[in-house]
Write an enzyme that holds these catalytic residues in place. Sequence first.
Site, PDB file in Angstrom:
ATOM      1  N   LYS A  53       6.602   5.997  -9.942  1.00 51.36           N
ATOM      2  CA  LYS A  53       7.985   6.012  -9.474  1.00 51.36           C
ATOM      3  C   LYS A  53       8.771   7.246  -9.907  1.00 51.36           C
ATOM      4  CE  LYS A  53       8.458   1.873  -7.429  1.00 51.36           C
ATOM      5  NZ  LYS A  53       8.991   1.668  -6.070  1.00 51.36           N
ATOM      6  N   SER A  78      13.406  -4.072  -9.789  1.00 51.22           N
ATOM      7  CA  SER A  78      12.854  -5.099 -10.678  1.00 51.22           C
ATOM      8  C   SER A  78      12.174  -4.488 -11.883  1.00 51.22           C
ATOM      9  CB  SER A  78      11.865  -5.989  -9.923  1.00 51.22           C
ATOM     10  OG  SER A  78      10.720  -5.235  -9.542  1.00 51.22           O
ATOM     11  N   GLU A 212      -0.851  -5.738  -0.296  1.00 49.70           N
ATOM     12  CA  GLU A 212       0.325  -6.506  -0.707  1.00 49.70           C
ATOM     13  C   GLU A 212      -0.086  -7.876  -1.240  1.00 49.70           C
ATOM     14  OE1 GLU A 212       3.746  -5.570   2.414  1.00 49.70           O
ATOM     15  OE2 GLU A 212       1.812  -5.873   3.408  1.00 49.70           O
ATOM     16  N   GLY A 215       1.815 -13.599   0.910  1.00 51.32           N
ATOM     17  CA  GLY A 215       3.162 -14.149   1.049  1.00 51.32           C
ATOM     18  C   GLY A 215       4.244 -13.093   1.038  1.00 51.32           C
ATOM     19  N   ASP A 217       3.494  -9.906   2.383  1.00 50.50           N
ATOM     20  CA  ASP A 217       2.843  -8.860   3.172  1.00 50.50           C
ATOM     21  C   ASP A 217       3.702  -8.455   4.366  1.00 50.50           C
ATOM     22  OD1 ASP A 217       2.357 -11.463   3.991  1.00 50.50           O
ATOM     23  OD2 ASP A 217       0.361 -11.053   4.764  1.00 50.50           O
ATOM     24  N   SER A 313      -1.092   1.797  -9.306  1.00 47.45           N
ATOM     25  CA  SER A 313       0.265   2.328  -9.286  1.00 47.45           C
ATOM     26  C   SER A 313       1.032   2.240 -10.598  1.00 47.45           C
ATOM     27  CB  SER A 313       1.077   1.627  -8.191  1.00 47.45           C
ATOM     28  OG  SER A 313       1.056   0.221  -8.396  1.00 47.45           O
TER      29      SER A 313
END
Length: 329
Positions: A53, A78, A212, A215, A217, A313
């Site tokens: 990030k 988050s 992903e 749920g 995606d 990631s």
Amino acid sequence: MIPDLDHLKRAYAVTSGATQVTPLLESAALARQTGAARVFLKPESLQWAGSFKVRGAYWRLKQLSPEEAKRGVVAYSSGNFAQGLAAAGEALGIPVTIVMPFDAPTAKRDATKGYGATVVLTDHGERPREEVASAKARAISAEQGLVLLHPFDDPEIVAGQGGAGLEALDQLAARGAEADVLFCPVGGGGLIGGVALAFHYLSPKTAIYGVEPEGFDGMGNSIAHDEIETMPLVAPSICDGLMARRPGVAPFAAVRAAGVRGLSVRDTAVRAAMKIAFERMKLVLEPSGAASLAALLSGAVDVKGRTVLVMASGGNVSLADFMKHVENA
């Protein structure tokens, strides 16, 4: 809306001076297990602030005018964008305010504060936490005159995150390799947008899969229907950084241009991937960071005889949470 190759390279030229070159690790064990010719993993978990990030955050802050930089910025997150933006703000001397859900991981909240950011917590109740946090960020922006930044839906964020892809391409070339298949995790789409564009421009033969949590995606469903879709509110995933219910407009445009395909993984597969990353590669990955490895290990894509690149990631997870996940794998 869609950064071109020169845009990606300009961003990387700036961010590479402020970020680490994360390694490209090859795993013979994972190649044997999956039948792949070669498996490479790029652990952005070893980047400043524990995830990719900071690349997009640093580049986006560099686009501010001197007057905007002096006032400061506000964003909602988050955790990983919060830390990346806070670290970039600290490096550039730009005040950062972050709105976080009250149930964001404590380790991520504490790390964000540790980089000098002001953290504001929200209680979303039964409402989507992104909806509540983003509304609070907009209110703070209006009240305090701070520049409102989106964690992923911004072409400049996409361009900045593309540095991870350009870096991986250079590293693969140095190893005499080209990726046939690329797995990359997807939350709102900033990383997959930038990385997919880098490979689209420089390695068009690479098949790119956005991964992903089941749920959540939204990107995969949006790709399938060729328009942005919002997923219904469901029980949370352990992949707290990937729980965006819909992709951003800018990332979706990039992903569609690059021909990305969607995959989803279950939490059980993510826990197993975290354990394997630790045991086989000595890497500590947070659940979101292990989702792409989970996709490789699931066998959903035939990689036999092919060269695979896995983007890991992030690694922002407390010891207690990491142990809980791997013990339940």
